[in-house]
Design a protein around this motif. Structure first.
Motif, PDB file in Angstrom:
ATOM      1  N   ASN A 129       0.799  -1.232   0.000  1.00 36.08           N
ATOM      2  CA  ASN A 129       0.000   0.000   0.000  1.00 36.08           C
ATOM      3  C   ASN A 129       0.827   1.274   0.000  1.00 36.08           C
ATOM      4  O   ASN A 129       0.351   2.338   0.384  1.00 36.08           O
ATOM      5  CB  ASN A 129      -0.975   0.012   1.191  1.00 36.08           C
ATOM      6  CG  ASN A 129      -1.890  -1.180   1.156  1.00 36.08           C
ATOM      7  OD1 ASN A 129      -2.239  -1.663   0.082  1.00 36.08           O
ATOM      8  ND2 ASN A 129      -2.250  -1.670   2.320  1.00 36.08           N
ATOM      9  N   ALA A 193     -16.534  -4.556   3.629  1.00 34.24           N
ATOM     10  CA  ALA A 193     -15.160  -4.332   3.172  1.00 34.24           C
ATOM     11  C   ALA A 193     -14.753  -2.868   3.284  1.00 34.24           C
ATOM     12  O   ALA A 193     -13.606  -2.554   3.599  1.00 34.24           O
ATOM     13  CB  ALA A 193     -14.996  -4.812   1.728  1.00 34.24           C
ATOM     14  N   PHE A 194     -15.728  -1.956   3.023  1.00 34.04           N
ATOM     15  CA  PHE A 194     -15.381  -0.542   3.012  1.00 34.04           C
ATOM     16  C   PHE A 194     -15.958   0.209   4.214  1.00 34.04           C
ATOM     17  O   PHE A 194     -15.847   1.428   4.293  1.00 34.04           O
ATOM     18  CB  PHE A 194     -15.835   0.101   1.694  1.00 34.04           C
ATOM     19  CG  PHE A 194     -15.089  -0.410   0.508  1.00 34.04           C
ATOM     20  CD1 PHE A 194     -13.866   0.156   0.147  1.00 34.04           C
ATOM     21  CD2 PHE A 194     -15.553  -1.496  -0.225  1.00 34.04           C
ATOM     22  CE1 PHE A 194     -13.148  -0.328  -0.940  1.00 34.04           C
ATOM     23  CE2 PHE A 194     -14.836  -1.985  -1.315  1.00 34.04           C
ATOM     24  CZ  PHE A 194     -13.631  -1.413  -1.673  1.00 34.04           C
ATOM     25  N   LYS A 207     -23.193   6.685  -8.366  1.00 36.36           N
ATOM     26  CA  LYS A 207     -22.231   7.615  -8.968  1.00 36.36           C
ATOM     27  C   LYS A 207     -21.334   6.910  -9.968  1.00 36.36           C
ATOM     28  O   LYS A 207     -21.138   7.367 -11.082  1.00 36.36           O
ATOM     29  CB  LYS A 207     -21.373   8.266  -7.870  1.00 36.36           C
ATOM     30  CG  LYS A 207     -22.076   9.411  -7.166  1.00 36.36           C
ATOM     31  CD  LYS A 207     -21.222   9.915  -6.025  1.00 36.36           C
ATOM     32  CE  LYS A 207     -21.918  11.045  -5.275  1.00 36.36           C
ATOM     33  NZ  LYS A 207     -21.262  11.309  -3.977  1.00 36.36           N
TER      34      LYS A 207
ATOM     35  N   PRO F 177      -9.630  -2.226  -0.520  1.00 37.92           N
ATOM     36  CA  PRO F 177      -9.922  -1.124   0.404  1.00 37.92           C
ATOM     37  C   PRO F 177      -8.665  -0.407   0.891  1.00 37.92           C
ATOM     38  O   PRO F 177      -8.579   0.824   0.825  1.00 37.92           O
ATOM     39  CB  PRO F 177     -10.660  -1.821   1.560  1.00 37.92           C
ATOM     40  CG  PRO F 177     -11.273  -3.041   0.933  1.00 37.92           C
ATOM     41  CD  PRO F 177     -10.265  -3.487  -0.105  1.00 37.92           C
ATOM     42  N   SER F 178      -7.662  -1.162   1.326  1.00 36.18           N
ATOM     43  CA  SER F 178      -6.471  -0.498   1.852  1.00 36.18           C
ATOM     44  C   SER F 178      -5.579   0.062   0.753  1.00 36.18           C
ATOM     45  O   SER F 178      -4.960   1.120   0.937  1.00 36.18           O
ATOM     46  CB  SER F 178      -5.693  -1.434   2.773  1.00 36.18           C
ATOM     47  OG  SER F 178      -5.588  -2.719   2.216  1.00 36.18           O
ATOM     48  N   VAL F 180      -6.564   1.339  -2.048  1.00 39.45           N
ATOM     49  CA  VAL F 180      -7.181   2.543  -2.623  1.00 39.45           C
ATOM     50  C   VAL F 180      -7.428   3.619  -1.569  1.00 39.45           C
ATOM     51  O   VAL F 180      -7.030   4.765  -1.735  1.00 39.45           O
ATOM     52  CB  VAL F 180      -8.501   2.186  -3.341  1.00 39.45           C
ATOM     53  CG1 VAL F 180      -9.219   3.441  -3.826  1.00 39.45           C
ATOM     54  CG2 VAL F 180      -8.223   1.250  -4.510  1.00 39.45           C
ATOM     55  N   PHE F 181      -8.087   3.219  -0.469  1.00 40.01           N
ATOM     56  CA  PHE F 181      -8.474   4.234   0.518  1.00 40.01           C
ATOM     57  C   PHE F 181      -7.560   4.263   1.741  1.00 40.01           C
ATOM     58  O   PHE F 181      -7.656   5.150   2.581  1.00 40.01           O
ATOM     59  CB  PHE F 181      -9.930   4.018   0.940  1.00 40.01           C
ATOM     60  CG  PHE F 181     -10.892   4.149  -0.201  1.00 40.01           C
ATOM     61  CD1 PHE F 181     -11.086   5.387  -0.812  1.00 40.01           C
ATOM     62  CD2 PHE F 181     -11.569   3.050  -0.703  1.00 40.01           C
ATOM     63  CE1 PHE F 181     -11.959   5.518  -1.895  1.00 40.01           C
ATOM     64  CE2 PHE F 181     -12.448   3.167  -1.770  1.00 40.01           C
ATOM     65  CZ  PHE F 181     -12.631   4.403  -2.376  1.00 40.01           C
ATOM     66  N   VAL F 191     -11.364  11.449  -5.357  1.00 41.37           N
ATOM     67  CA  VAL F 191     -12.611  12.218  -5.414  1.00 41.37           C
ATOM     68  C   VAL F 191     -13.233  12.084  -6.809  1.00 41.37           C
ATOM     69  O   VAL F 191     -14.416  11.789  -6.960  1.00 41.37           O
ATOM     70  CB  VAL F 191     -12.330  13.703  -5.060  1.00 41.37           C
ATOM     71  CG1 VAL F 191     -13.446  14.603  -5.575  1.00 41.37           C
ATOM     72  CG2 VAL F 191     -12.154  13.851  -3.545  1.00 41.37           C
ATOM     73  N   LEU F 196     -16.880  11.126  -5.298  1.00 42.41           N
ATOM     74  CA  LEU F 196     -17.094  11.489  -3.892  1.00 42.41           C
ATOM     75  C   LEU F 196     -16.783  12.963  -3.685  1.00 42.41           C
ATOM     76  O   LEU F 196     -16.055  13.568  -4.464  1.00 42.41           O
ATOM     77  CB  LEU F 196     -16.132  10.673  -3.010  1.00 42.41           C
ATOM     78  CG  LEU F 196     -16.257   9.155  -3.031  1.00 42.41           C
ATOM     79  CD1 LEU F 196     -15.031   8.524  -2.398  1.00 42.41           C
ATOM     80  CD2 LEU F 196     -17.516   8.751  -2.256  1.00 42.41           C
ATOM     81  N   ASN F 197     -17.301  13.537  -2.594  1.00 44.05           N
ATOM     82  CA  ASN F 197     -16.768  14.832  -2.192  1.00 44.05           C
ATOM     83  C   ASN F 197     -15.697  14.592  -1.126  1.00 44.05           C
ATOM     84  O   ASN F 197     -15.526  13.459  -0.628  1.00 44.05           O
ATOM     85  CB  ASN F 197     -17.880  15.768  -1.690  1.00 44.05           C
ATOM     86  CG  ASN F 197     -18.635  15.174  -0.514  1.00 44.05           C
ATOM     87  OD1 ASN F 197     -18.039  14.572   0.378  1.00 44.05           O
ATOM     88  ND2 ASN F 197     -19.960  15.338  -0.508  1.00 44.05           N
ATOM     89  N   GLU F 200     -16.837  12.908   2.143  1.00 40.11           N
ATOM     90  CA  GLU F 200     -17.153  11.484   2.002  1.00 40.11           C
ATOM     91  C   GLU F 200     -15.885  10.650   1.895  1.00 40.11           C
ATOM     92  O   GLU F 200     -15.779   9.562   2.473  1.00 40.11           O
ATOM     93  CB  GLU F 200     -18.020  11.250   0.751  1.00 40.11           C
ATOM     94  CG  GLU F 200     -19.439  11.763   0.895  1.00 40.11           C
ATOM     95  CD  GLU F 200     -20.192  11.821  -0.445  1.00 40.11           C
ATOM     96  OE1 GLU F 200     -21.432  11.700  -0.441  1.00 40.11           O
ATOM     97  OE2 GLU F 200     -19.529  12.012  -1.485  1.00 40.11           O
ATOM     98  N   LYS F 203     -14.157  10.269   5.246  1.00 39.43           N
ATOM     99  CA  LYS F 203     -14.853   9.284   6.077  1.00 39.43           C
ATOM    100  C   LYS F 203     -14.463   7.855   5.668  1.00 39.43           C
ATOM    101  O   LYS F 203     -14.160   7.008   6.523  1.00 39.43           O
ATOM    102  CB  LYS F 203     -16.366   9.474   5.889  1.00 39.43           C
ATOM    103  CG  LYS F 203     -17.219   8.880   6.993  1.00 39.43           C
ATOM    104  CD  LYS F 203     -18.689   9.261   6.796  1.00 39.43           C
ATOM    105  CE  LYS F 203     -19.620   8.291   7.510  1.00 39.43           C
ATOM    106  NZ  LYS F 203     -21.020   8.486   7.082  1.00 39.43           N
ATOM    107  N   LEU F 204     -14.464   7.647   4.378  1.00 36.39           N
ATOM    108  CA  LEU F 204     -14.128   6.328   3.847  1.00 36.39           C
ATOM    109  C   LEU F 204     -12.691   5.949   4.215  1.00 36.39           C
ATOM    110  O   LEU F 204     -12.402   4.827   4.654  1.00 36.39           O
ATOM    111  CB  LEU F 204     -14.294   6.368   2.320  1.00 36.39           C
ATOM    112  CG  LEU F 204     -14.641   5.096   1.548  1.00 36.39           C
ATOM    113  CD1 LEU F 204     -15.768   4.326   2.183  1.00 36.39           C
ATOM    114  CD2 LEU F 204     -15.020   5.467   0.115  1.00 36.39           C
ATOM    115  N   LYS F 207     -12.496   5.035   7.899  1.00 36.07           N
ATOM    116  CA  LYS F 207     -13.031   3.706   8.182  1.00 36.07           C
ATOM    117  C   LYS F 207     -12.062   2.612   7.768  1.00 36.07           C
ATOM    118  O   LYS F 207     -11.771   1.687   8.526  1.00 36.07           O
ATOM    119  CB  LYS F 207     -14.369   3.500   7.445  1.00 36.07           C
ATOM    120  CG  LYS F 207     -15.536   4.148   8.149  1.00 36.07           C
ATOM    121  CD  LYS F 207     -16.791   4.029   7.309  1.00 36.07           C
ATOM    122  CE  LYS F 207     -17.967   4.727   7.969  1.00 36.07           C
ATOM    123  NZ  LYS F 207     -19.090   4.891   7.015  1.00 36.07           N
ATOM    124  N   VAL F 208     -11.586   2.748   6.562  1.00 39.55           N
ATOM    125  CA  VAL F 208     -10.700   1.706   6.063  1.00 39.55           C
ATOM    126  C   VAL F 208      -9.429   1.610   6.896  1.00 39.55           C
ATOM    127  O   VAL F 208      -8.959   0.513   7.217  1.00 39.55           O
ATOM    128  CB  VAL F 208     -10.373   1.946   4.573  1.00 39.55           C
ATOM    129  CG1 VAL F 208      -9.180   1.117   4.136  1.00 39.55           C
ATOM    130  CG2 VAL F 208     -11.594   1.637   3.712  1.00 39.55           C
TER     131      VAL F 208
END
Lengths: 211, 211, 211, 211, 211, 211
Positions: A129, A193-194, A207, F177-178, F180-181, F191, F196-197, F200, F203-204, F207-208
Motif C-alpha cells: 500500500n 469491506a469498506f 455515482k 480497500p487499503s 485505494v483508501f 474524489v 465522492l466529495n 465522504e 470518512k471512507l 473507516k478503512v
C-alpha cells in the motif's frame, strides 16, 4: 441435410478463440485469418500477408472523452491482429485538463508509459500500500510493474497524451471503481469491506455507474 | 591483511551481473542497489525505493547524429534500473532528413515502433527473405516480430522521431553492417558468403568501419 | 449445397496453423493429425500414435551441396511432427572441403553444434561485434547463444559434418547474404547502410542471388 | 580481525548457486567467473571471455563402462559453464554390445537422441504405461518427451554411441533402479508398492546397489 | 453428399486437442465449449460462462480404494474445464490404514500436499538418490519438487486424506511399478536393469499387473 | 581497517534478494542459506538440506481474527524457504461467522481455493466487470483466474476455513480497500474516480484505516 450444414456453420461462428499465451513465438508471425479468427486459431497463409498487417493507424487522434475527462484506445491483438503471438500491445490515452485515468491495473502485463504531451501526475501502489507517484513532463517515461494498481491525472492547463506499451498481446484492464462499485458484488461484502452503510454504498454505486 | 581485503573488493567490483530472465517477476519490483549492481543481483530495501526509481527523463531530446543521420538512445535495465525484472525496455530514435537506421535485429525481443514525428519508410525481412515495408506517418505504429531483421529511413524533409518499446528488459542489438563487415569475421568466410573478392571486401570493411 | 460444402473444405485447407509456443508441454506428446495439420492444431488420438512418430530417419545422408559447398537438412516440427510441443529441433549440416555456412542466425533458439566429422572453423559475433571463433575437431562441441550471428567453414581437406540441436521446435533461420542482398530492401537503405554506390550494390545483389 | 575475514571467505566458499531458470536469457551470454561460481551467480566481464568458453572437448572418447555395459558423460552448465543461461545441454552415451541405459527420466527436459554409431533398441513409456520403442540404426534420431521414462539397449555386435541434447542447461537424471531400490525408501513402502516380500526386496536392493 | 458430410463430422469428433501450455494466460479465462473440446481448442462465448464453470464439487468424498489401500481423484483441466489455460490443477488422495501411494512422479509440475486428515509418512527422492521423508500430521504441508519421485503411506490407525495442488493444468502421473513392470518394456532391458532373472521378473510383472 | 570491513558486512546485510522468477527450476531444489537469504541468492549445500526443509507446520491453527472476522496465514517462499524456485505457494484463510475476505487480487498467480470447513460465498470479477459468484460447501473448490479481483464471505453460522494454493512462490496480494483508501493516493484522484466529495472520501479513508 442443408439445415444440418447451416447449423454447423452457425455453431462454428459462435466459438471464440482459446489461444495461446505470451511465450516465445513459434513462427516469424501469425496473422489470424479474419474470416475464422472468431472460430479457431489459424494463421493466414504467409503469401497473403502484407506490410499493412503489421501497421496500425487507429491512434492518430483521440476518441471521445469520458465524464472524467479521459479517453483511451487500447490496441490489443483483437484490434490489431498483427500483434498475435508477438507478446506486446499498446494504448493511447488522452486527458482533458484535470482529467483522470481512474485507479486500475492490468492483470497480465507491465506497462511503460511515455508522456507525449502535457503534464501528468502519475503513480502506482505496491502490495504494501505504498504509493510511488510523481509529476511527469512531456518526454518522460514511467514504468508500472506487472499487476500493480496505478492512476494518472492531467494537472496541466491543456490536454495531455500518454502512449502506453505492454508486454502481453492482451494485458487486460480492471478499473477499480467499476469493478468494485459498478459490478454485482453482493452488497453485504462491500458494506463490510469498506465500512459503509447500505445508503452510502447505494450512493457510491449510483455515482460510479453514471460514468 | 589490508591488501587482501582490498583485493577482495577489487575482484568483486569487476564481477558483472548474471541475472535472471524475462519471465514473470517474483516481486512487485526490484531496484538494484547502485553500489552493488556491478557485483551481484540484489534489490534495494523497498523502504529506500522512491517514485524517482520508476521514472526516466533521459529521452526528452535526441543525442548527436551519426554519419547515417541517425541518433538513438536505448533504455534497457542497465540504464534505467527501475526496469529490472519487469520484462520491458524502450528506445528513442531520431532521424535527420534521409537518415537511416541500418538493417539490424534484437535477439531477445519484439519491438513496437510509434512514429512521434515525421515520415518514415520502415520494414522488416522474414525468414523467407520477404520484405514487409511501408511508409509510416506521424501517429502510426509498426510491429517488428521477435528477432527479425528490420530497418527505417526518414523519407520526409524534416527530422523524424520514433519511440520503440520491447518485451525484454535487455533486447540486445545486432547491426548487420558492423556485425558482419565491422567485426573480425575471417576474410575467407565473408569473401565466400557474399561472392566478393578480397579487394571489394576490404573496401566494404573500410567504409563500414568509418561510420 | 454441394458447392457450399466444397467451398468450406477448400477454405479450411488453406488455413495454416497458428500454434502454441515453446513452453512446457501440457501433454506427454501431441502428434498432429496429418490430414488436418494444415487446418488447425489437433493431436492424433494417442491410440493411433506409434513409435515411428517419434523417430526421424531423414538425416542419414547429406542432400545436394550448394555453390558455397554446403548442404543442410533442418528438422523442425513441420518436417518431424513428433517434435510438436516438445521445444526442440535439430539440423544436419555437411560441408565440402572449403565449404561455408554463411553468417546467419536463428531468431528463436540457442544452438549446440557437434562436429561429427572433419575440421570446422566456427564462430559467432556478440552484440558488441566481438567475434568468438575457433577451429573445432571431430567430437568437439560449440554453443551459439540465442539469436546471435554465427558461421562455419570446413578448413579440412575432406568433407565435414555437423549436427546441430535447438531449444525451439521451430528456431527459424535468417541468412544474412540473402536476407540483406537477396531481398527487396529498398536500394537507398542498403546504399547508405553499407556505404556502397548503386553499381556496387547491384553487383553484390546479383552475386548473392546467383547462389 | 584476520580470523573474521577468513571466516567470511570460508562461509562464502560453501555457498552454492541458486541460479535462474531456463527462460529467455537477458544477455548475449554469461560465463560464470570460475573463482566465484560456487559463491554467487556472476558473469565474467565480457572482455575476459574467449572463444574457448563456448567450446567443449570432453566428449571425444567414452569414459569407463559400468557393469551394465554403459558409459555416459553428461554435460550440463556445471561442467561446461558456457551453457549458463542458454537453456541447453547434452550428453554422450556409449554402449558395449548388449549394454543398457537403464529406465530413467530427466525431470526438466525433452531429449533428442542421435545414433552416432551402432544399433540401439530405444523407447519410452507414456503416462498411460504404453511403450513406444524401436530399433534405431546409425544416423537415426528419436525424441523422448519431457519427463517421460525412457531406456536404451545396444542390440548390435559392436559398440554403439548416442549423442543426446536437452532443452535445459541442467535437465536432471533419475535412474529408476537406483532411485527406487538403491535409495533409503522405507522397506514397507517398496514391499507394498511392488508386491514383494522382505527377502525379495533385500535381494533386489543388494543387486541394484552392487552396480 | 450426405455421406461425405457425415464423414467430415466423424473425423472431427475423433480429433483431440493439442492445446497450449502453462504460460501466462492471454484471457481472463477460457472455458472450452463442451461440444467441441474434443475437436479443437475454443472458448465458450464469455456471456455463456457462469460461476458454475469455476467450481468443482467432485472431491467431497473418496472413490473406491485400490488393493494398496489407496484412492485418488485427479482433477486436471480435462475433468474441470474451468482450469483451462490457468496453470493449476489438484488431486484428492485417500488412504486406508497402511495404504500407500506408490512411488510416482508428475512430469510437468511441482506438488504441494496438505494433510487434511490422518498421519502420513511422506517423502521424495532427489536426483542423487537421497530420500527426504518425514511423518506428517494433520494440517502439515510438504512440497514435492517438479518431476521428482515421491511416495506416501498412511501410518496411522484410521483413514487419512491428502489434498495436492499442482502448477500445471495437466501435471501428468507416472507410477513406477506399473510404468516399469506393468508395461511392455522388453524383458531383457528389465532383467539387466534390475539384476533379475527371467523368472523373478515374470513374478514381479504378475504381481504389479494384478493391482 | 576493521571499520571498513564491518561497514562491508553491514552493507551486505541490508541488501535484499532480487531473485529469479517462476519458470522451470534449474535444480531439484534450492533451499536458501538462512544466514544469507537477505543478502544474495544462494542455495544451501544439498548435503545440509533435510526433509524438514520441505515441510511446513505453521498453518495448523488460525491466527487472530481481524475486525472483518477474517484471519489469514500466507505462506510464500519468504516464510517457507523450501518453496524457493518451485513456483508454488499457499495460504490458510479462516472466517468467523459473517467474516469477509475483502475484494483483493494476486498480481502474480492463479488461485485454487478448497473449502476445508463451512459455507462460503465466493466470487470473482472479470475484466468486463461481470461477477462470477457462488455459495461453496465443505469440500468444494473454486478457481480464481490470474490477477482477477475476488472476495469471500462466511455465510454459515460457524467458523469456516479455506486452503488456497497459488502457481507462484510469491503471488503478491493487493487488498482493494487499503490499497485505494488506505494509501496516499492524491485526494483529487480518488474524489474524481469515485464521484465522492472530500468529506465522504475522508470518512471512507478513516473507516478503512481503522481496520
Amino acid at each position: 441435410m442443408s439445415l444440418k450444414l447451416s447449423a454447423w456453420f452457425l455453431i462454428l461462428l459462435q466459438i471464440h478463440l482459446s489461444s495461446a499465451s505470451d511465450s516465445d513465438p513459434l513462427h516469424d508471425f501469425c496473422i489470424p485469418r479474419s474470416e475464422f479468427s472468431s472460430i479457431f486459431l489459424s494463421c493466414k497463409n504467409s503469401s497473403l500477408v502484407t506490410a499493412e498487417d503489421f501497421v496500425f493507424s487507429g491512434i492518430r487522434t483521440p476518441k471521445d472523452y469520458s465524464k472524467t475527462g479521459f479517453s483511451s484506445i487500447p490496441v490489443s491483438s483483437s484490434v490489431f491482429p498483427g500483434l498475435n503471438t508477438l507478446g506486446m500491445s499498446f494504448v493511447r490515452a488522452d486527458f482533458e485538463s484535470g482529467g483522470i485515468n481512474v485507479p486500475h491495473y492490468h492483470p497480465r502485463a507491465t506497462e511503460i508509459a511515455f508522456v507525449l504531451e502535457g503534464t501528468i501526475y502519475s503513480g502506482f501502489v505496491d502490495s504494501k500500500n505504498r504509493v510511488f507517484a510523481k509529476v511527469l513532463e512531456k518526454g518522460e517515461v514511467m514504468v508500472f510493474p506487472k499487476g500493480l494498481l496505478h492512476f494518472q491525472m492531467n494537472i496541466g492547463n491543456s490536454r495531455a497524451t500518454i502512449l502506453g506499451s505492454f508486454n502481453s498481446e492482451n494485458p487486460g484492464l480492471v478499473k477499480i471503481p467499476s469493478a468494485v462499485f459498478g459490478s454485482d458484488i453482493k452488497e453485504e461484502v462491500l458494506v463490510k469491506a469498506f465500512g459503509l452503510n447500505g445508503k452510502e454504498l447505494a450512493k457510491l454505486r449510483k455515482k460510479v455507474s453514471s460514468y
